[in-house]
Design a protein around this motif. Structure first.
Motif, PDB file in Angstrom:
ATOM      1  N   LYS A  34       0.911  -1.163  -0.095  1.00 51.13           N
ATOM      2  CA  LYS A  34      -0.082   0.043  -0.064  1.00 51.13           C
ATOM      3  C   LYS A  34       0.807   1.422  -0.040  1.00 51.13           C
ATOM      4  N   ASN A  35       2.124   1.183  -0.613  1.00 52.36           N
ATOM      5  CA  ASN A  35       2.815   2.334  -0.883  1.00 52.36           C
ATOM      6  C   ASN A  35       3.048   2.800  -2.199  1.00 52.36           C
ATOM      7  N   PHE A  36       3.421   3.858  -2.651  1.00 52.99           N
ATOM      8  CA  PHE A  36       3.472   4.374  -3.857  1.00 52.99           C
ATOM      9  C   PHE A  36       5.012   3.813  -4.305  1.00 52.99           C
ATOM     10  N   LYS A  37       4.708   3.433  -5.542  1.00 56.79           N
ATOM     11  CA  LYS A  37       6.001   2.897  -6.325  1.00 56.79           C
ATOM     12  C   LYS A  37       6.907   4.165  -6.748  1.00 56.79           C
ATOM     13  N   GLU A  38       8.302   4.010  -6.361  1.00 57.21           N
ATOM     14  CA  GLU A  38       9.002   5.136  -6.420  1.00 57.21           C
ATOM     15  C   GLU A  38      10.053   4.874  -7.579  1.00 57.21           C
ATOM     16  N   GLU A  39      10.120   5.880  -8.395  1.00 53.91           N
ATOM     17  CA  GLU A  39      11.362   5.759  -9.607  1.00 53.91           C
ATOM     18  C   GLU A  39      12.525   5.501  -9.061  1.00 53.91           C
ATOM     19  N   GLU A  40      13.065   6.144  -8.012  1.00 52.40           N
ATOM     20  CA  GLU A  40      14.443   5.838  -7.415  1.00 52.40           C
ATOM     21  C   GLU A  40      14.723   4.488  -6.676  1.00 52.40           C
ATOM     22  N   ASP A  41      13.394   3.940  -6.396  1.00 55.58           N
ATOM     23  CA  ASP A  41      13.263   2.602  -5.529  1.00 55.58           C
ATOM     24  C   ASP A  41      12.994   1.510  -6.208  1.00 55.58           C
ATOM     25  N   TYR A  42      12.036   1.534  -7.261  1.00 53.39           N
ATOM     26  CA  TYR A  42      11.641   0.475  -7.907  1.00 53.39           C
ATOM     27  C   TYR A  42      12.589   0.356  -9.187  1.00 53.39           C
ATOM     28  N   TYR A  60      12.694  -1.810 -11.782  1.00 47.59           N
ATOM     29  CA  TYR A  60      12.275  -2.348 -12.924  1.00 47.59           C
ATOM     30  C   TYR A  60      11.992  -1.267 -14.088  1.00 47.59           C
ATOM     31  N   ASP A  61      12.994  -1.295 -14.838  1.00 47.46           N
ATOM     32  CA  ASP A  61      13.013  -0.199 -16.056  1.00 47.46           C
ATOM     33  C   ASP A  61      11.960   0.101 -16.842  1.00 47.46           C
ATOM     34  N   GLU A  62      11.325  -1.199 -17.264  1.00 43.16           N
ATOM     35  CA  GLU A  62      10.151  -1.222 -17.997  1.00 43.16           C
ATOM     36  C   GLU A  62       9.206  -0.629 -17.414  1.00 43.16           C
ATOM     37  N   TRP A  63       8.963  -0.944 -16.227  1.00 43.67           N
ATOM     38  CA  TRP A  63       7.799  -0.107 -15.573  1.00 43.67           C
ATOM     39  C   TRP A  63       8.003   1.534 -15.645  1.00 43.67           C
ATOM     40  N   GLN A  64       8.999   1.916 -15.525  1.00 41.91           N
ATOM     41  CA  GLN A  64       9.345   3.399 -15.611  1.00 41.91           C
ATOM     42  C   GLN A  64       9.131   4.043 -16.812  1.00 41.91           C
ATOM     43  N   LYS A  65       9.705   2.994 -18.143  1.00 44.85           N
ATOM     44  CA  LYS A  65       9.346   3.408 -19.504  1.00 44.85           C
ATOM     45  C   LYS A  65       8.026   3.482 -19.840  1.00 44.85           C
ATOM     46  N   ALA A  66       7.182   2.342 -19.165  1.00 44.49           N
ATOM     47  CA  ALA A  66       5.777   2.253 -19.479  1.00 44.49           C
ATOM     48  C   ALA A  66       5.113   3.636 -18.989  1.00 44.49           C
ATOM     49  N   ARG A  67       5.392   3.900 -17.689  1.00 45.94           N
ATOM     50  CA  ARG A  67       4.856   5.216 -17.222  1.00 45.94           C
ATOM     51  C   ARG A  67       4.830   6.409 -18.109  1.00 45.94           C
ATOM     52  N   TYR A  91      -8.464   6.814 -23.055  1.00 46.67           N
ATOM     53  CA  TYR A  91      -7.989   5.515 -22.164  1.00 46.67           C
ATOM     54  C   TYR A  91      -7.682   4.400 -23.015  1.00 46.67           C
ATOM     55  N   GLU A  92      -8.330   4.380 -24.066  1.00 47.88           N
ATOM     56  CA  GLU A  92      -7.971   3.102 -25.093  1.00 47.88           C
ATOM     57  C   GLU A  92      -6.813   3.216 -25.877  1.00 47.88           C
ATOM     58  N   VAL A  93      -5.700   2.649 -25.355  1.00 46.56           N
ATOM     59  CA  VAL A  93      -4.392   2.670 -25.925  1.00 46.56           C
ATOM     60  C   VAL A  93      -3.721   1.388 -25.783  1.00 46.56           C
ATOM     61  N   ASP A  94      -2.940   1.230 -26.535  1.00 45.53           N
ATOM     62  CA  ASP A  94      -2.212  -0.062 -26.471  1.00 45.53           C
ATOM     63  C   ASP A  94      -1.390  -0.198 -25.294  1.00 45.53           C
ATOM     64  N   ILE A  95      -1.387  -1.556 -24.579  1.00 52.00           N
ATOM     65  CA  ILE A  95      -0.507  -1.756 -23.517  1.00 52.00           C
ATOM     66  C   ILE A  95       0.970  -1.505 -23.947  1.00 52.00           C
ATOM     67  N   TYR A  96       1.667  -1.320 -22.770  1.00 46.57           N
ATOM     68  CA  TYR A  96       3.147  -1.374 -23.178  1.00 46.57           C
ATOM     69  C   TYR A  96       3.743  -2.665 -22.913  1.00 46.57           C
TER      70      TYR A  96
END
Length: 243
Positions: free
Chosen positions: A184-192, A194-201, A214-219
């Motif tokens: 239940k914490n926010f995922k942090e760029e500096e702590d998380y 997984y590079d793909e997650w950051q690129k996806a965001r 909202y209808e876009v292709d998933i990453y």
């Protein structure tokens, strides 16, 4: 950026607060005008629902019941910066007072403009804005209100996605994406890690704006997060009255 769950006074909170203040400064906010009265022509007898703009500490939903062109009942619910319902366990006495007395004030004034509750200014202003929007809907307003809306994907034990969506002239002009983890914490760029997650965001933020939907292709490589963010953006647009 939205505030972190690690420290409510962190840099991310200040960034998000500054961003939202800037955005709200150039929007027409319902609680800044003279308010909407329920005795104006066009009110329909039923219950109308609307939400306020999101701020760094959350947003508020109002359900306003109209009978014979008068406000007869107002139900207020407020949500925190993670999209969770604030309950009686919320440790802020002034907030509890505001949630108790504001509905009565709206009914007595028969208007969205009422006296704020001291020490609960933000909640009071959010309530006035949400009630004002509900009253405008009761008059037949169909155009989505310009503003910044929080959308939340389904809250689960595995975490959920959050989207802050800014609408201007019915168009998506800016999107901020966050994700809550299993703790239940926010995922942090500096702590998380997984590079793909950051690129996806970053990529999905652009896609939502470019497609105005909202209808876009998933990453690829971040499917679960993509689906959460798509659901969150859809929820934000629904709250704005665009879906």
């Amino acid at each position: 950026m939205i505030i972190t769950s690690k420290n409510i006074l962190t840099r991310k909170k200040l960034i998000l607060a500054g961003l939202i203040i800037f955005l709200l400064a150039i929007l027409v906010v319902g609680c800044e005008d003279e308010g909407t009265k329920a005795d104006e022509t066009g009110l329909g007898d039923e219950t109308y629902q609307a939400v306020s703009d999101v701020e760094s500490c959350g947003y508020l939903k109002a359900e306003v019941t109209i009978e014979d062109q008068e406000i007869v009942e107002v139900d207020l619910t407020e949500f925190d910066n993670k999209g969770r319902l604030k309950t009686e366990d919320y440790e802020y006495p002034e907030w509890k007072e505001a949630m108790d007395v504001l509905p009565e004030r709206f009914v007595e004034a028969n208007s969205s403009e009422v006296e704020i509750v001291s020490s609960a200014t933000r909640t009071s202003n959010r309530a006035m804005q949400a009630v004002d929007r509900a009253l405008q809907l009761s008059k037949g307003e169909e155009k989505p209100f310009d503003g910044i809306y929080m959308g939340v994907a389904e809250i689960s034990e595995d975490g959920w996605g959050i989207a802050l969506v800014r609408l201007e002239d019915e168009q998506i002009t800016q999107v901020i994406l966050e994700e809550i983890d299993e703790e239940k914490n926010f995922k942090e760029e500096e702590d998380y890690p997984y590079d793909e997650w950051q690129k996806a965001r970053e990529e999905l933020r652009s896609r939502f704006v470019e497609n105005d939907s909202y209808e876009v292709d998933i990453y690829s490589g971040a499917t679960k997060s993509s689906e959460k963010w798509k659901a969150a953006v859809k929820d934000a647009l629904t709250k704005a009255g665009r879906e």
